[in-house]
Design an enzyme around this catalytic site. Structure first.
Site, short mmCIF file in Angstrom:
data_model
loop_
_atom_site.label_atom_id
_atom_site.label_comp_id
_atom_site.label_asym_id
_atom_site.label_seq_id
_atom_site.Cartn_x
_atom_site.Cartn_y
_atom_site.Cartn_z
N TYR A 175 35.14 43.60 34.27
CA TYR A 175 36.08 42.84 35.12
C TYR A 175 34.49 43.06 35.74
O TYR A 175 33.87 43.91 35.93
CB TYR A 175 37.40 43.70 36.01
CG TYR A 175 37.00 45.09 36.14
CD1 TYR A 175 36.47 44.86 37.62
CD2 TYR A 175 36.73 45.86 35.35
CE1 TYR A 175 37.01 46.69 37.97
CE2 TYR A 175 36.81 47.09 35.78
CZ TYR A 175 36.82 47.37 37.08
OH TYR A 175 36.73 48.62 38.14
N CYS A 176 34.62 42.06 37.70
CA CYS A 176 34.35 42.13 38.33
C CYS A 176 34.42 41.74 39.24
O CYS A 176 35.82 41.47 39.84
CB CYS A 176 32.35 41.46 38.65
SG CYS A 176 32.32 39.99 37.63
N THR A 177 33.36 41.29 40.76
CA THR A 177 34.82 40.93 42.58
C THR A 177 35.03 39.35 41.60
O THR A 177 36.47 39.20 42.04
CB THR A 177 33.84 40.81 43.25
OG1 THR A 177 32.70 42.31 43.56
CG2 THR A 177 34.16 40.81 44.15
N GLY A 179 34.15 37.11 38.99
CA GLY A 179 33.99 37.18 37.65
C GLY A 179 32.14 36.59 37.39
O GLY A 179 31.81 36.60 36.22
N ILE A 204 38.31 40.45 40.50
CA ILE A 204 39.34 41.41 40.89
C ILE A 204 40.59 40.68 42.25
O ILE A 204 40.97 40.41 42.01
CB ILE A 204 38.83 42.55 41.57
CG1 ILE A 204 38.26 43.74 40.63
CG2 ILE A 204 39.44 42.92 42.17
CD1 ILE A 204 36.54 44.33 41.12
#
EC number: 1.14.-.-
Length: 312
Positions: A175-177, A179, A204
């Site tokens: 996951y990241c901020t 995508g 997120i």
């Protein structure tokens, strides 16, 4: 009243003439009164902008009308006003600097999980949740029990993979901020022999919108004027600590010494005591900026002209 919006988006797709598209895109943003940062490359489009609800609506229609971006998905958040001071639309080699230019997310990536699917899988024994963001991002917020990587920038990711070999037998949920980093990160993990790789679609931000941010501990670091955003409306918490005294604080500041400009959490008490500086050395630096209690030092507009790089 929140009558503005912040849009976060990306799309990996082929853009034959990035310079020509940059010109067209820049003019459309000016027409609609949008501010923000947009990166265009031959591999796609990546941006975050703010504007009025109507301006953002027209912008989304403009982007989605282009067949190259039919798969693009906007993350939309309400805001009180502009989240940026300027508009930058730039052509770069990659839409996110990764040192993975050879990786093509249009051909192979980890399996995309919608927020509800991610939530259902993340706590299983055969699963590991992997944060592919940088230190300054995950120190202020991350998913409960997530594995984090000690890296200053995403371009360090390829060198850090060897430290994750022990996870190859697990289902890896990245996951990241928003995508975008997971597109290349998950693809590279597959390239390096990880067999069961997934990614949180929309990152997120989308998880916060659709699942209330449950089990995301702390705040989400964002790349606009907010700096951090509340995404957990279910079981919120603070996990970051003041760089000076170690007490819990999610208040991000830049060191008041511009030569240092260190970006760290700092509580209000230490902010006042240290005059916004991260150390005694920085506090006494001759170029130290006046501290106004926020720890934010917006760049001077210095004659900024949004039409400066427009050719027509």
């Amino acid at each position: 009243m929140k009558d503005y919006q912040i849009l976060l988006y990306y799309c990996y797709t082929h853009i034959a003439d990035p310079d020509a598209y940059r010109e067209e895109h820049h003019l459309k943003c000016l027409e609609l009164g949008l501010l923000g940062r947009i990166i265009i490359a031959s591999e796609g489009l990546n941006g975050t902008v703010s504007g009025t609800e109507e301006g953002c609506r027209q912008y989304m229609e403009y982007v989605k009308a282009d067949p190259r971006f039919e798969a693009l998905e906007f993350k939309i958040e309400a805001h009180e006003g502009h989240a940026f001071q300027k508009l930058y639309v730039r052509v770069k080699p990659e839409i996110v600097h990764s040192s993975l230019k050879h990786v093509d997310p249009t051909k192979r990536t980890g399996k995309h999980l919608e927020p509800a699917e991610f939530k259902a899988m993340k706590d299983r024994d055969d699963v590991v949740v992997l944060d592919v963001r940088s230190n300054y991002e995950h120190q202020v917020g991350r998913f409960k029990n997530a594995v984090t990587i000690d890296m200053e920038n995403f371009r360090d990711f390829p060198e850090k993979i060897k430290e994750l070999d022990h996870l190859k037998g697990k289902k890896v949920l990245t996951y990241c901020t928003g995508g975008i980093k997971c597109e290349k990160a998950s693809a590279f993990l597959l390239e390096q022999g990880f067999e069961d790789v997934y990614q949180l679609h929309g990152g997120i931000i989308k998880y916060g919108i659709e699942q209330g941010g449950e089990d995301f501990e702390g705040k989400c670091y964002v790349f606009d004027g907010r700096v951090i955003a509340d995404v957990n409306k279910v079981n919120p918490s603070i996990i970051s600590t003041c760089y000076v005294c170690g007490t819990l604080s999610d208040r991000m500041v830049n060191c008041s010494n511009p030569v240092c400009n260190r970006h760290e959490p700092m509580c209000e008490a230490c902010g006042e005591k240290m005059q916004g500086a991260c150390s005694e050395e920085c506090k006494c630096h001759p170029e130290k900026r006046p501290y106004d209690g926020t720890g934010a030092y917006p760049k001077e507009l210095n004659g900024y002209d949004p039409y400066l790089h427009v050719k027509r």
